[in-house]
Enzyme design. Structure first.
Site, mmCIF file in Angstrom:
data_model
loop_
_atom_site.group_PDB
_atom_site.id
_atom_site.type_symbol
_atom_site.label_atom_id
_atom_site.label_comp_id
_atom_site.label_asym_id
_atom_site.label_seq_id
_atom_site.Cartn_x
_atom_site.Cartn_y
_atom_site.Cartn_z
ATOM 1 N N SER A 12 44.036 31.922 33.997
ATOM 2 C CA SER A 12 43.413 32.320 35.379
ATOM 3 C C SER A 12 44.141 31.968 36.572
ATOM 4 O O SER A 12 45.340 31.836 36.773
ATOM 5 C CB SER A 12 42.069 32.351 35.369
ATOM 6 O OG SER A 12 41.378 33.110 36.225
ATOM 7 N N ASP A 53 40.937 38.126 31.826
ATOM 8 C CA ASP A 53 40.777 36.821 31.851
ATOM 9 C C ASP A 53 40.939 35.634 30.580
ATOM 10 O O ASP A 53 39.934 36.052 29.868
ATOM 11 C CB ASP A 53 39.811 36.581 32.779
ATOM 12 C CG ASP A 53 39.763 34.977 33.360
ATOM 13 O OD1 ASP A 53 40.227 33.872 32.739
ATOM 14 O OD2 ASP A 53 39.401 35.035 34.648
#
Length: 265
Positions: A40, A156
Site C-alpha cells: 500500500s 490493497d
C-alpha cells in the site's frame, strides 16, 4: 562481510509518510537497503525510492498535498466497484521516477496486493512498477480494483499482508528490518454513519488481527520490527504529514546504530 539488508515498508495511508523520514535517516547514516518490499503506502514509497527518488524529493512532493491532488471520483462508482481512482497519485509518482518496470529499478523491489478472485496475497515483481504500487494501494470500496499482470481484481495488500517480511526472506535478505506505521488499529472508537467509514473500520480490525498473528510467527527471522510513535493520527486523512515524516525520521535516527550492527554482524 556485510549481510544483505532487507527493508519491509508496511501499509498506512497518510501515516506512511513516516517511511520517507525513516529512509532519510538511513541515508544520512550511510545505510541503504539491498532489497525492499512494500504494501500500500509502503509500496508507493518503496517503488519511488527504488526507482531513484531520494527521500528529500519524496518529502517535497508529498508535503502540502490534499486529497484532490491524489484521487478522482468515479462517475459510476457501483459499476467501477469503487468510489475513487488513484490516477492522480500515479501521475505524481511518474513525475518522480518516470515509467519504469521492476527490472529498471536501482534496488530490487517487490510489493503485495490481494486478489479478490482467489482471496490470496499476490506478490508483484514484474511489469510497470507504478501500476503495481497502485494495485497494492487500492482499498476495496474506496478505490476501483486494479487489473495488473493477468489479475483482474487486485486490491490493497494490507488486507492479508500489511508488512511483507516473508517476501524479503525469499528474495535473499539476511538482515531484515520491518517498519509498521499502523500498529494496533483495534482501539475503541465509534465509526461515523457513512458506509465507506464503516467499511474502513472493518478492514482496520481485520488487518490488525492478521498482522499481529503473522508478526508473532515471523519474529524468528525478522531482526527488527519498528513502529514510529504516531499516536492517533488518522491514516485516511491527508493531514499532519510533516508530523508523520518527523516521527519516521526520529525512528530511523534511534535505530540506525542497531541496523548497522545487524548488517555488519
Amino acid at each position: 562481510m556485510s549481510k544483505k539488508f532487507g527493508l519491509a515498508l508496511g501499509s498506512g495511508g497518510s501515516r506512511g509518510v513516516a517511511h520517507i523520514g525513516f529512509l532519510q535517516a538511513l541515508e544520512e547514516s550511510g545505510l541503504r537497503p539491498d532489497l525492499v518490499t512494500g504494501c500500500s503506502m509502503g509500496a508507493i514509497v518503496g517503488a519511488c525510492y527504488c526507482g531513484g527518488a531520494s527521500p528529500q524529493q519524496m518529502k517535497e512532493a508529498v508535503l502540502g498535498l490534499n486529497l484532490t491532488d491524489l484521487v478522482s471520483l468515479n462517475i459510476a462508482p457501483f459499476r467501477k466497484n469503487g468510489l475513487m481512482r488513484l490516477n492522480k497519485a500515479r501521475r505524481r509518482m511518474a513525475e518522480l521516477i518516470g515509467e519504469k518496470t521492476f527490472a529498471d529499478l536501482n534496488i530490487p523491489f517487490q510489493c503485495v496486493a490481494t486478489d479478490l478472485e482467489t482471496g490470496e496475497t499476490v506478490v508483484l515483481s514484474e511489469g510497470n512498477v507504478l501500476d503495481a504500487a497502485i494495485a497494492s494501494s487500492s482499498i476495496p470500496g474506496a478505490f476501483t480494483p486494479a487489473e495488473f499482470g493477468g489479475y483482474k481484481m487486485l486490491v490493497d495488500g494490507g488486507i492479508l499482508e500489511r508488512v511483507p517480511t516473508k517476501e524479503l526472506k525469499k528474495m535473499g535478505a539476511e538482515a531484515i528490518v520491518a517498519v509498521d506505521v499502523l500498529g494496533d488499529l483495534t482501539e475503541q472508537r465509534e465509526p461515523s454513519g457513512q458506509l465507506i467509514n464503516t467499511l474502513l473500520r472493518v478492514i482496520d480490525i481485520m488487518d490488525t488481527h492478521t498482522t499481529m498473528n503473522k508478526r508473532r510467527a515471523r519474529m524468528r527471522y525478522v531482526d527488527l520490527f519498528l513502529e514510529p510513535e504516531l499516536g492517533a493520527m488518522d491514516q485516511y486523512s491527508v493531514k499532519n504529514l510533516q508530523f508523520a515524516y518527523d516521527k519516521g525520521y526520529e525512528l530511523g535516527v534511534r535505530n540506525c546504530g542497531a541496523i548497522r550492527k545487524l548488517i555488519e554482524g
